[in-house]
Design an enzyme around this catalytic site. Structure first.
Site, PDB file in Angstrom:
ATOM      1  N   ASN A  15      55.967   9.901 -22.188  1.00  0.00           N
ATOM      2  CA  ASN A  15      57.397  11.269 -21.700  1.00  0.00           C
ATOM      3  C   ASN A  15      56.789  11.790 -19.405  1.00  0.00           C
ATOM      4  O   ASN A  15      58.123  11.342 -18.577  1.00  0.00           O
ATOM      5  CB  ASN A  15      57.947  11.616 -22.151  1.00  0.00           C
ATOM      6  CG  ASN A  15      57.833  11.773 -23.290  1.00  0.00           C
ATOM      7  OD1 ASN A  15      59.374  11.210 -23.124  1.00  0.00           O
ATOM      8  ND2 ASN A  15      58.653  11.653 -24.532  1.00  0.00           N
ATOM      9  N   HIS A 111      62.401  16.765 -27.131  1.00  0.00           N
ATOM     10  CA  HIS A 111      62.641  17.502 -28.982  1.00  0.00           C
ATOM     11  C   HIS A 111      63.236  15.792 -28.965  1.00  0.00           C
ATOM     12  O   HIS A 111      64.355  15.149 -28.706  1.00  0.00           O
ATOM     13  CB  HIS A 111      62.844  18.785 -29.080  1.00  0.00           C
ATOM     14  CG  HIS A 111      62.710  18.529 -30.972  1.00  0.00           C
ATOM     15  ND1 HIS A 111      61.899  18.443 -31.066  1.00  0.00           N
ATOM     16  CD2 HIS A 111      63.903  18.386 -30.995  1.00  0.00           C
ATOM     17  CE1 HIS A 111      62.049  19.069 -32.137  1.00  0.00           C
ATOM     18  NE2 HIS A 111      63.431  18.449 -32.632  1.00  0.00           N
ATOM     19  N   GLU A 176      64.202   8.774 -25.136  1.00  0.00           N
ATOM     20  CA  GLU A 176      63.635   9.835 -24.215  1.00  0.00           C
ATOM     21  C   GLU A 176      62.766   9.601 -22.575  1.00  0.00           C
ATOM     22  O   GLU A 176      63.299   9.996 -21.972  1.00  0.00           O
ATOM     23  CB  GLU A 176      61.802  10.344 -25.287  1.00  0.00           C
ATOM     24  CG  GLU A 176      62.268  10.612 -26.396  1.00  0.00           C
ATOM     25  CD  GLU A 176      60.829  11.274 -27.248  1.00  0.00           C
ATOM     26  OE1 GLU A 176      60.272  11.946 -26.306  1.00  0.00           O
ATOM     27  OE2 GLU A 176      60.951  11.116 -28.445  1.00  0.00           O
TER      28      GLU A 176
HETATM   29  C1  GRF Z   1      57.862  12.681 -27.546  1.00  0.00           C
HETATM   30  O1  GRF Z   1      58.185  12.279 -29.289  1.00  0.00           O
HETATM   31  C2  GRF Z   1      58.509  13.984 -27.284  1.00  0.00           C
HETATM   32  O2  GRF Z   1      59.971  13.831 -28.191  1.00  0.00           O
HETATM   33  C3  GRF Z   1      57.969  15.129 -28.131  1.00  0.00           C
HETATM   34  O3  GRF Z   1      56.320  14.849 -28.307  1.00  0.00           O
HETATM   35  C4  GRF Z   1      57.067  13.495 -28.521  1.00  0.00           C
HETATM   36  C5  GRF Z   1      55.238  12.554 -27.264  1.00  0.00           C
HETATM   37  O4  GRF Z   1      54.881  12.121 -26.528  1.00  0.00           O
HETATM   38  N1  GRF Z   1      58.279  16.307 -27.966  1.00  0.00           N
HETATM   39  P1  GRF Z   1      54.243  11.854 -25.602  1.00  0.00           P
HETATM   40  O5  GRF Z   1      53.419  12.085 -25.892  1.00  0.00           O
HETATM   41  O6  GRF Z   1      55.417  11.940 -24.376  1.00  0.00           O
HETATM   42  O7  GRF Z   1      54.324  10.138 -25.369  1.00  0.00           O
END
Ligand code: GRF
Length: 223
Positions: A15, A111, A176
């Protein structure tokens, strides 16, 4: 003028990478100036460095359970970087009222569920166990109650027959990476709660799954 932001991570940082990619658009209203992790070995730290993002590690272990002291060190780093916005992106520490209060109204989180359903961990497994047909992700403001802050944006995906935790997680993760940059942009422009652009959070998940959008006859099995 662009707002300065930090991203807090504990893991792989996908993300974070999506957020940083969005900032390559000169019109994007936010610049990331710091990636901060509580885990030195988090893959996201190396990823941030490879993206040219300044990194900081404030490990929690040396603070031996003193959460307030750990958060004070994080806060110092955030203030030294002169950021206005903090984005949690897979940051896996529960926050105390200290850090939440310092950044109230300026700290966002993503989330992996359609809140208020499935706060906490293992959201994809719990969605499968509950038999929901729609799942997704939420960007929200961080408040003291975990995963309960005001919702800024959501994206939905279908739960498909045969889904496993991994296939469902992967489908959500695609959204996401679209939703977080969108929500941050709206937030930075002062439009939280505004209508999301047509290309993002309001996708028709059934159409996305290749299903018909015609009403099903009564009693028909759902696709
Ligand atoms: C994601 O699924 C986010 O929604 C949650 O933790 C995960 C993090 O993934 N809070 P990344 O580290 O961004 O790949």
């Amino acid at each position: 003028m662009k707002q300065r932001a930090a991203v807090l991570i504990s893991g792989r940082g996908s993300n974070m990478a999506a957020l940083v990619a969005a900032t390559r658009d000169p019109a994007y209203p936010v610049d990331f100036v710091l990636a901060l992790s509580n885990r030195e070995q988090a893959p996201g730290v190396a990823l941030a460095a490879s993206l040219g993002l300044p990194t900081a590690v404030v490990a929690h272990r040396p603070f031996a359970g003193d959460r307030a002291a750990h958060e004070a060190a994080i806060d110092t780093a955030l203030r030294a970087a002169d950021v206005q916005i903090v984005c949690l992106a897979g940051y896996m520490r529960l926050l105390t009222p200290f850090l939440v209060g310092r950044w109230a109204g300026r700290m966002l989180n993503i989330h992996p569920s359609l809140l208020p359903a499935f706060p906490g961990l293992d959201t994809h497994a719990r969605a499968l166990a509950a038999g929901v047909r729609l799942h997704g992700c939420t960007v929200h403001l961080v408040t003291q109650a975990m995963d309960e802050g005001p919702i800024l944006a959501q994206a939905a995906v279908p739960v498909l027959p045969g889904d496993t935790e991994d296939t469902l997680a992967a489908r959500v993760l695609v959204q996401e990476h679209i939703l977080y940059p969108l929500a941050l942009r709206l937030f930075a422009l002062g439009q939280p709660g505004g209508a999301p652009p047509a290309d993002a959070a309001l996708r028709n998940p059934l159409a996305q799954a290749g299903a018909s959008d015609k009403p099903l006859p009564p009693g028909a099995a759902l696709p």
